[in-house]
Write a protein that holds these residues in place. Structure first.
Motif, PDB file in Angstrom:
ATOM      1  N   LEU A 258       0.834  -1.210   0.000  1.00  0.00           N
ATOM      2  CA  LEU A 258       0.000   0.000   0.000  1.00  0.00           C
ATOM      3  C   LEU A 258       0.866   1.256   0.000  1.00  0.00           C
ATOM      4  CD1 LEU A 258      -1.891  -2.340   1.419  1.00  0.00           C
ATOM      5  CD2 LEU A 258      -3.406  -0.397   1.733  1.00  0.00           C
TER       6      LEU A 258
ATOM      7  N   VAL B 223      -5.367   3.015  -3.445  1.00  0.00           N
ATOM      8  CA  VAL B 223      -5.482   1.744  -2.706  1.00  0.00           C
ATOM      9  C   VAL B 223      -6.907   1.325  -2.361  1.00  0.00           C
ATOM     10  CG1 VAL B 223      -3.162   1.974  -1.716  1.00  0.00           C
ATOM     11  CG2 VAL B 223      -5.127   2.852  -0.429  1.00  0.00           C
TER      12      VAL B 223
ATOM     13  N   HIS C 226     -12.084  -5.443  -6.835  1.00  0.00           N
ATOM     14  CA  HIS C 226     -11.901  -6.864  -7.142  1.00  0.00           C
ATOM     15  C   HIS C 226     -12.059  -7.640  -5.833  1.00  0.00           C
ATOM     16  CE1 HIS C 226     -10.227 -10.219  -9.331  1.00  0.00           C
ATOM     17  NE2 HIS C 226      -9.185 -10.318  -8.529  1.00  0.00           N
TER      18      HIS C 226
ATOM     19  N   ASP D 197     -11.606  -6.380  -0.564  1.00  0.00           N
ATOM     20  CA  ASP D 197     -11.022  -7.725  -0.520  1.00  0.00           C
ATOM     21  C   ASP D 197     -10.287  -7.941   0.802  1.00  0.00           C
ATOM     22  OD1 ASP D 197     -10.309 -10.313  -1.593  1.00  0.00           O
ATOM     23  OD2 ASP D 197      -8.302  -9.523  -1.953  1.00  0.00           O
ATOM     24  N   CYS D 198      -9.580  -6.917   1.251  1.00  0.00           N
ATOM     25  CA  CYS D 198      -8.874  -7.048   2.522  1.00  0.00           C
ATOM     26  C   CYS D 198      -9.877  -7.251   3.657  1.00  0.00           C
ATOM     27  CB  CYS D 198      -8.004  -5.816   2.770  1.00  0.00           C
ATOM     28  SG  CYS D 198      -6.895  -6.008   4.176  1.00  0.00           S
TER      29      CYS D 198
ATOM     30  N   ALA E  76       2.485   1.621  -3.417  1.00  0.00           N
ATOM     31  CA  ALA E  76       1.558   2.064  -4.469  1.00  0.00           C
ATOM     32  C   ALA E  76       1.189   3.537  -4.290  1.00  0.00           C
ATOM     33  CB  ALA E  76       0.292   1.198  -4.451  1.00  0.00           C
TER      34      ALA E  76
ATOM     35  N   ALA F  80      -9.497   0.417  -3.921  1.00  0.00           N
ATOM     36  CA  ALA F  80     -10.094  -0.723  -4.614  1.00  0.00           C
ATOM     37  C   ALA F  80      -9.723  -2.050  -3.962  1.00  0.00           C
ATOM     38  CB  ALA F  80      -9.672  -0.736  -6.086  1.00  0.00           C
ATOM     39  N   ALA F  81      -8.647  -2.080  -3.185  1.00  0.00           N
ATOM     40  CA  ALA F  81      -8.229  -3.322  -2.528  1.00  0.00           C
ATOM     41  C   ALA F  81      -8.830  -3.475  -1.131  1.00  0.00           C
ATOM     42  CB  ALA F  81      -6.701  -3.377  -2.427  1.00  0.00           C
TER      43      ALA F  81
END
Lengths: 176, 176, 176
Positions: free
Chosen positions: C97, C144, C170, C150-151, C100, C146-147
């Motif tokens: 993270l 970050v 996603h 999922d996390c 990015a 978008a993640a």
């Protein structure tokens, strides 16, 4: 006046077995970029963790360097120990410089992922590891030099001015 | 002859609850890239920090592997512990491999930022964490494989030759 | 319902010397992205390692926050200590993270390499450091966010839904 330390880390150069080309390559790049007055303190040390750390502490605390550049000892070979010796004396690591230098080098050679250089702050000193090859020194320094003046402003170092025809240094924290 | 260890980290695969697809995916990728002779040592271990570390030490010190690839256990889930188990046995971390693998994966899926894989050196062994999904294995290995021969040269491992039709491995430190 | 903690780290804002603009900027960005219901817990703390850590632990363990965003204190200045205070309470670091966020910011300003923000997991809580400037907050969160769903799925947090017209999250691990 700003003081800059340059530390060449090399077993063979420290024993005089060959001429140090890395330290002068760092010096030449700094001379190209920096317009303001500065003076330099130079060390050549072997790939020994304690000797590297001791040189960094001396340059920071005795010589009053605001910026220290190391060159060499950042790879995966058994004797390469510069990043560990640097981390030993850092108070704050700045992971972005190593990431940016590797990302730039990776566009040139796939082996850039093996480079382990780090950077960070000790007291009022910014310490940056560079690789040993003169070509990689120029590429890596170019990847981070624009951030050095702002970092100097933030840690209370003397003023540093870069050549605006070469690089635009963003200085949001400069005191007028 | 070069020895390569492959460690599948998975609670369920280690209990035989499902077939290990990750280890064979790593093997298939290595077979695709490596032209020189090599032999492999395979482990399947649960997501237990001590068991992962023990497998890495055994492959490095008992089996003499010059390269160890782990697959699985690199995410943020409670049982994912492969990076910590790897760091426990590394002497030198190589942050550039994890950075490069995440940067490549991030172009495919935004969840790549959650991947925690690391890499580094223990003695004369390069250890690389890969994710668990076969697709991500191929992408991540492709991002770093070109640097493996140079790393092998630097740590004194046996010679490894990659297929030049697939990848150009830059080897500035190869001894002739 | 998902609980989100926002921690503004600033000596001056914590003393009421100026209005906290960073916390509200984080809140505004989260309101823009998150469609599902959530409630927020807000802290304003000085740049003191122990106080930052204590706020993170309280938000995670007492308030049950699944996500904590800090803002401020991530630079190289002497008082900047948020990453260290965060690392003190993390069980697992998620290096991707920070990488990015710096890579995205670096496309905007060269001083992005000086940003030291980190992220990681404590128990069932994802903690993310953001910088202090509202503009950088928006850029980094976009890199970050978008993640995050999922996390959340992976650490067992309540369901979170982002606005699909703004961002595609996603979610390979979502339980149906």
């Amino acid at each position: 006046m700003m003081k800059i330390g340059i530390v060449t880390v090399s077993d063979r150069a420290s024993r005089g077995e060959y001429e140090d080309l890395s330290g002068p390559a760092v010096m030449a790049e700094l001379e190209r970029y920096i317009l303001s007055k500065w003076e330099t303190h130079v060390h050549i040390v072997p790939d020994e963790r304690d000797e590297i750390s001791a040189a960094l502490v001396e340059l920071s605390e005795v010589n009053g360097c605001s910026l220290i550049i190391t060159t060499g000892g950042t790879g995966p070979a058994p004797r390469d120990i510069t990043p560990e010796a640097t981390r030993d004396v850092l108070e704050k690591e700045l992971p972005g410089l190593g990431e940016a230098m590797r990302a730039v080098s990776l566009k040139k050679v796939p082996t850039a992922v093996l480079s382990r250089q780090i950077a960070g702050i000790r007291g009022s000193t910014l310490i940056i590891n560079l690789p040993g090859s003169p070509k990689a020194i120029a590429e890596c320094l170019e990847a981070v030099i624009a951030a050095v003046p702002d970092c100097m402003d933030l840690i209370g170092a003397p003023d540093i001015t870069l050549d605006p025809s070469l690089i635009h240094s963003h200085r949001p924290h400069k005191l007028h």
